[in-house]
Motif scaffolding. Structure first.
Motif, PDB file in Angstrom:
ATOM      1  N   PHE A 238       0.980 -14.197   1.035  1.00 60.92           N
ATOM      2  CA  PHE A 238       0.478 -15.570   1.055  1.00 60.92           C
ATOM      3  C   PHE A 238      -0.697 -15.720   0.089  1.00 60.92           C
ATOM      4  O   PHE A 238      -0.790 -16.704  -0.658  1.00 60.92           O
ATOM      5  CB  PHE A 238       0.048 -15.935   2.485  1.00 60.92           C
ATOM      6  N   SER A 239      -1.616 -14.730   0.094  1.00 55.17           N
ATOM      7  CA  SER A 239      -2.772 -14.803  -0.790  1.00 55.17           C
ATOM      8  C   SER A 239      -2.371 -14.717  -2.254  1.00 55.17           C
ATOM      9  O   SER A 239      -2.929 -15.410  -3.116  1.00 55.17           O
ATOM     10  CB  SER A 239      -3.755 -13.673  -0.453  1.00 55.17           C
ATOM     11  N   LEU A 240      -1.398 -13.863  -2.565  1.00 51.28           N
ATOM     12  CA  LEU A 240      -0.914 -13.759  -3.941  1.00 51.28           C
ATOM     13  C   LEU A 240      -0.325 -15.091  -4.414  1.00 51.28           C
ATOM     14  O   LEU A 240      -0.551 -15.531  -5.558  1.00 51.28           O
ATOM     15  CB  LEU A 240       0.136 -12.651  -4.044  1.00 51.28           C
ATOM     16  N   ASP A 264      -8.886 -10.822 -11.238  1.00 49.29           N
ATOM     17  CA  ASP A 264      -9.374  -9.639 -10.512  1.00 49.29           C
ATOM     18  C   ASP A 264      -8.908  -9.657  -9.065  1.00 49.29           C
ATOM     19  O   ASP A 264      -8.513  -8.624  -8.504  1.00 49.29           O
ATOM     20  CB  ASP A 264     -10.907  -9.585 -10.564  1.00 49.29           C
ATOM     21  N   ALA A 265      -8.970 -10.838  -8.455  1.00 54.30           N
ATOM     22  CA  ALA A 265      -8.521 -10.947  -7.063  1.00 54.30           C
ATOM     23  C   ALA A 265      -7.036 -10.633  -6.950  1.00 54.30           C
ATOM     24  O   ALA A 265      -6.600  -9.952  -6.002  1.00 54.30           O
ATOM     25  CB  ALA A 265      -8.805 -12.358  -6.538  1.00 54.30           C
ATOM     26  N   ARG A 266      -6.245 -11.115  -7.921  1.00 51.54           N
ATOM     27  CA  ARG A 266      -4.806 -10.835  -7.889  1.00 51.54           C
ATOM     28  C   ARG A 266      -4.538  -9.338  -8.065  1.00 51.54           C
ATOM     29  O   ARG A 266      -3.679  -8.753  -7.408  1.00 51.54           O
ATOM     30  CB  ARG A 266      -4.100 -11.619  -8.988  1.00 51.54           C
ATOM     31  N   GLU A 267      -5.300  -8.685  -8.967  1.00 45.68           N
ATOM     32  CA  GLU A 267      -5.123  -7.244  -9.186  1.00 45.68           C
ATOM     33  C   GLU A 267      -5.428  -6.465  -7.904  1.00 45.68           C
ATOM     34  O   GLU A 267      -4.721  -5.513  -7.550  1.00 45.68           O
ATOM     35  CB  GLU A 267      -6.041  -6.773 -10.314  1.00 45.68           C
ATOM     36  N   GLY A 268      -6.479  -6.863  -7.191  1.00 44.07           N
ATOM     37  CA  GLY A 268      -6.799  -6.195  -5.937  1.00 44.07           C
ATOM     38  C   GLY A 268      -5.719  -6.371  -4.896  1.00 44.07           C
ATOM     39  O   GLY A 268      -5.359  -5.419  -4.180  1.00 44.07           O
ATOM     40  N   LEU A 269      -5.174  -7.580  -4.802  1.00 43.23           N
ATOM     41  CA  LEU A 269      -4.110  -7.834  -3.831  1.00 43.23           C
ATOM     42  C   LEU A 269      -2.828  -7.085  -4.193  1.00 43.23           C
ATOM     43  O   LEU A 269      -2.094  -6.615  -3.314  1.00 43.23           O
ATOM     44  CB  LEU A 269      -3.836  -9.341  -3.734  1.00 43.23           C
ATOM     45  N   VAL A 270      -2.552  -6.947  -5.494  1.00 40.19           N
ATOM     46  CA  VAL A 270      -1.366  -6.174  -5.910  1.00 40.19           C
ATOM     47  C   VAL A 270      -1.534  -4.714  -5.512  1.00 40.19           C
ATOM     48  O   VAL A 270      -0.571  -4.046  -5.082  1.00 40.19           O
ATOM     49  CB  VAL A 270      -1.157  -6.304  -7.437  1.00 40.19           C
ATOM     50  N   ARG A 271      -2.771  -4.248  -5.632  1.00 44.01           N
ATOM     51  CA  ARG A 271      -3.023  -2.865  -5.215  1.00 44.01           C
ATOM     52  C   ARG A 271      -2.778  -2.709  -3.707  1.00 44.01           C
ATOM     53  O   ARG A 271      -2.177  -1.729  -3.264  1.00 44.01           O
ATOM     54  CB  ARG A 271      -4.459  -2.463  -5.571  1.00 44.01           C
ATOM     55  N   GLN A 273      -0.799  -4.513  -1.980  1.00 39.66           N
ATOM     56  CA  GLN A 273       0.652  -4.628  -1.793  1.00 39.66           C
ATOM     57  C   GLN A 273       1.343  -3.300  -2.097  1.00 39.66           C
ATOM     58  O   GLN A 273       2.280  -2.904  -1.387  1.00 39.66           O
ATOM     59  CB  GLN A 273       1.196  -5.733  -2.706  1.00 39.66           C
ATOM     60  N   ASN A 274       0.873  -2.591  -3.123  1.00 38.40           N
ATOM     61  CA  ASN A 274       1.458  -1.276  -3.435  1.00 38.40           C
ATOM     62  C   ASN A 274       1.203  -0.276  -2.309  1.00 38.40           C
ATOM     63  O   ASN A 274       2.070   0.537  -1.961  1.00 38.40           O
ATOM     64  CB  ASN A 274       0.876  -0.740  -4.744  1.00 38.40           C
ATOM     65  N   ILE A 275      -0.009  -0.329  -1.740  1.00 40.00           N
ATOM     66  CA  ILE A 275      -0.313   0.555  -0.624  1.00 40.00           C
ATOM     67  C   ILE A 275       0.596   0.252   0.558  1.00 40.00           C
ATOM     68  O   ILE A 275       1.124   1.158   1.209  1.00 40.00           O
ATOM     69  CB  ILE A 275      -1.801   0.422  -0.226  1.00 40.00           C
ATOM     70  N   VAL A 276       0.793  -1.013   0.837  1.00 35.54           N
ATOM     71  CA  VAL A 276       1.681  -1.399   1.940  1.00 35.54           C
ATOM     72  C   VAL A 276       3.098  -0.920   1.685  1.00 35.54           C
ATOM     73  O   VAL A 276       3.800  -0.459   2.587  1.00 35.54           O
ATOM     74  CB  VAL A 276       1.646  -2.938   2.130  1.00 35.54           C
ATOM     75  N   THR A 277       3.532  -0.984   0.411  1.00 36.86           N
ATOM     76  CA  THR A 277       4.876  -0.508   0.070  1.00 36.86           C
ATOM     77  C   THR A 277       5.004   0.988   0.319  1.00 36.86           C
ATOM     78  O   THR A 277       6.007   1.470   0.865  1.00 36.86           O
ATOM     79  CB  THR A 277       5.189  -0.814  -1.410  1.00 36.86           C
ATOM     80  N   ASP A 278       3.962   1.752  -0.069  1.00 34.14           N
ATOM     81  CA  ASP A 278       3.965   3.191   0.201  1.00 34.14           C
ATOM     82  C   ASP A 278       4.018   3.463   1.699  1.00 34.14           C
ATOM     83  O   ASP A 278       4.760   4.336   2.168  1.00 34.14           O
ATOM     84  CB  ASP A 278       2.723   3.858  -0.393  1.00 34.14           C
ATOM     85  N   LEU A 279       3.216   2.719   2.439  1.00 28.32           N
ATOM     86  CA  LEU A 279       3.229   2.894   3.887  1.00 28.32           C
ATOM     87  C   LEU A 279       4.584   2.555   4.484  1.00 28.32           C
ATOM     88  O   LEU A 279       5.055   3.198   5.417  1.00 28.32           O
ATOM     89  CB  LEU A 279       2.143   2.023   4.530  1.00 28.32           C
ATOM     90  N   LYS A 280       5.222   1.531   3.931  1.00 27.57           N
ATOM     91  CA  LYS A 280       6.549   1.149   4.431  1.00 27.57           C
ATOM     92  C   LYS A 280       7.553   2.263   4.171  1.00 27.57           C
ATOM     93  O   LYS A 280       8.357   2.617   5.045  1.00 27.57           O
ATOM     94  CB  LYS A 280       7.012  -0.137   3.738  1.00 27.57           C
ATOM     95  N   THR A 281       7.491   2.856   2.985  1.00 25.04           N
ATOM     96  CA  THR A 281       8.389   3.971   2.674  1.00 25.04           C
ATOM     97  C   THR A 281       8.165   5.130   3.636  1.00 25.04           C
ATOM     98  O   THR A 281       9.091   5.766   4.128  1.00 25.04           O
ATOM     99  CB  THR A 281       8.153   4.455   1.230  1.00 25.04           C
TER     100      THR A 281
END
Length: 441
Positions: A238-240, A264-271, A273-281
């Motif tokens: 939602f924030s992205l 900068d805010a978008r880059e932080g949120l993408v990071r 999101q990547n962490i969440v993807t790793d956690l999901k895997t």
């Protein structure tokens, strides 16, 4: 006793014989020289002559004692032991012959030697019997050739029988001693075998314990991750979306500072999101063969090298793969494993600042499995960290450089393929990761 055990027993008995033979030599020298007092009290007329004989026997025994410290002495310890044992017997027989023959007090010395041999020295039953018979022969010869030419047949027979009794008793003691030594050796061998087995069992239990602890940690973090995914993923998306919409507004396009802040805010949120993807895997990886398909592992490796190209910049990647690299597995997941291993290797060689940074990917087929190693010439891993590299959230990198989930996720993926991801390293020199995959039947 089988052949190897018999050989081990003989080798151990050789050391035992050498030790006791050395001690016997010293005892014999002391007793032989100490008998001067008996010569002076019983046969003072012969004490000088007997002293010369005693010194000669003592010197000969001392020479044998020295030989027992050499390789020759160890190889011939049984013969040398019999020689120094018979030296005092021959000396005593000579004294009997020169003094009173059958009535000589030196007759007692022959018995003492027989009992000492049977009780103390580790000689064989055959050697003990031979020693007794030789002692009897020496005594009979000494009495027959006695200078007094007086033969007391009855006493000679009695003394001869006493010598035979002593020889028989010594032989029986020797036989039981030999059996006791053999039994003791068998027990020691059995204890050593059981101790070795216990050490192996303890090592296996330690490995199993480590695997169980690791699985428990993986399961715990997986459960935690699964509960957080839904709560994190929706607000991040939602924030992205809101930031992307804000970046399209005229105010953001006209104000450079606002545009940079939104980026900068978008880059932080993408990071995030990547962490969440790793956690999901990590959280949703489950064992099963539904996603396992035959594929060429070589293609997966080359894809991983391309995808990790930014990390591998200026690092030589050498592939050593067999002609047929067909394996059975989840290709996208295994590409992720290789990307993680290659990225870690690139980081290690970069930190080590090698003149020729290199990563070698090697695969070897053994039976129905293909064994893969990824080896770098980087800084290596400290011994105290080797057991922790697969723990979730464990990392040696600087804060913000990684979450520490890559190897944990890779470990789970390899485990799901029926293999084990392991690591070996020499700190300051190299690190090697190894895993194995099944091949199509």
């Amino acid at each position: 006793m089988n052949a190897p055990a018999a050989q081990d027993y003989q080798e151990e008995l050789a050391d035992f014989r050498v030790t006791y033979s050395r001690a016997g030599c010293i005892t014999s020298i002391v007793l032989v020289l100490g008998g001067v007092g008996l010569d002076l009290s019983s046969y003072p007329a012969y004490w000088r002559e007997f002293l010369a004989a005693r010194v000669g026997v003592a010197l000969a025994t001392a020479f044998i004692f020295g030989l027992l410290f050499t390789g020759f002495g160890r190889r011939h310890v049984r013969v040398l032991t019999m020689v120094w044992l018979l030296l005092p017997q021959a000396m005593i027989a000579g004294m009997i012959q020169q003094t009173d023959g059958v009535e000589s007090i030196y007759f007692v010395g022959l018995h003492l030697a027989l009992y000492a041999v049977g009780i103390i020295l580790p000689i064989s039953f055959f050697e003990s019997v031979s020693f007794g018979l030789v002692t009897l022969g020496l005594y009979l010869l000494a009495c027959v050739f006695n200078a007094n030419d007086v033969m007391h047949t009855g006493m000679l027979t009695t003394n001869a029988l006493f010598i035979l009794f002593s020889a028989a008793a010594a032989a029986v003691c020797t036989w039981f001693n030999e059996r006791a030594r053999l039994r003791l050796f068998s027990l020691q061998r059995e204890v050593r075998a059981k101790n070795a087995s216990l050490v192996e069992i303890n090592q296996t239990l330690t490995e199993v314990k480590g695997q169980l602890v690791h699985r428990e940690k993986m399961a715990a973090i997986g459960t935690l991750s699964a509960g957080l995914l839904h709560e994190l993923n929706n607000p991040v998306n939602f924030s992205l979306m809101a930031i992307d919409m804000g970046r399209q507004l005229p105010a953001a396009q006209q104000d450079p500072m606002l545009a940079e802040s939104l980026a900068d805010a978008r880059e932080g949120l993408v990071r995030i999101q990547n962490i969440v993807t790793d956690l999901k895997t990590f959280a949703y990886q489950k064992p099963g063969g539904d996603s396992l398909r035959p594929f060429l592992f070589e293609n997966a490796v080359r894809s991983a090298v391309r995808l990790a190209g930014f990390d591998l910049k200026d690092v030589a990647v050498r592939l050593d793969l067999p002609q047929d690299t067909h394996v059975l597995g989840d290709e996208p997941a295994l590409i992720g494993v290789m990307i993680n291993l290659l990225s870690n290797a690139a980081h290690a060689v970069r930190v080590a600042q090698r003149d020729k940074p290199e990563v070698v990917v090697k695969a070897v087929i053994e039976g129905d499995r293909m064994h893969v190693t990824v080896r770098d010439n980087g800084q290596g891993i400290l011994p105290e960290n080797l057991e922790r590299v697969f723990e979730p959230f464990f990392t040696t990198r600087d804060v913000g450089s990684g979450l520490g989930l890559g190897l944990s996720i890779s470990y789970g993926i390899v485990q799901r393929h029926g293999g084990t991801l392991s690591v070996r390293s020499e700190h300051g020199a190299w690190t090697e990761f190894h895993f194995d995959l099944g091949r199509p039947v």
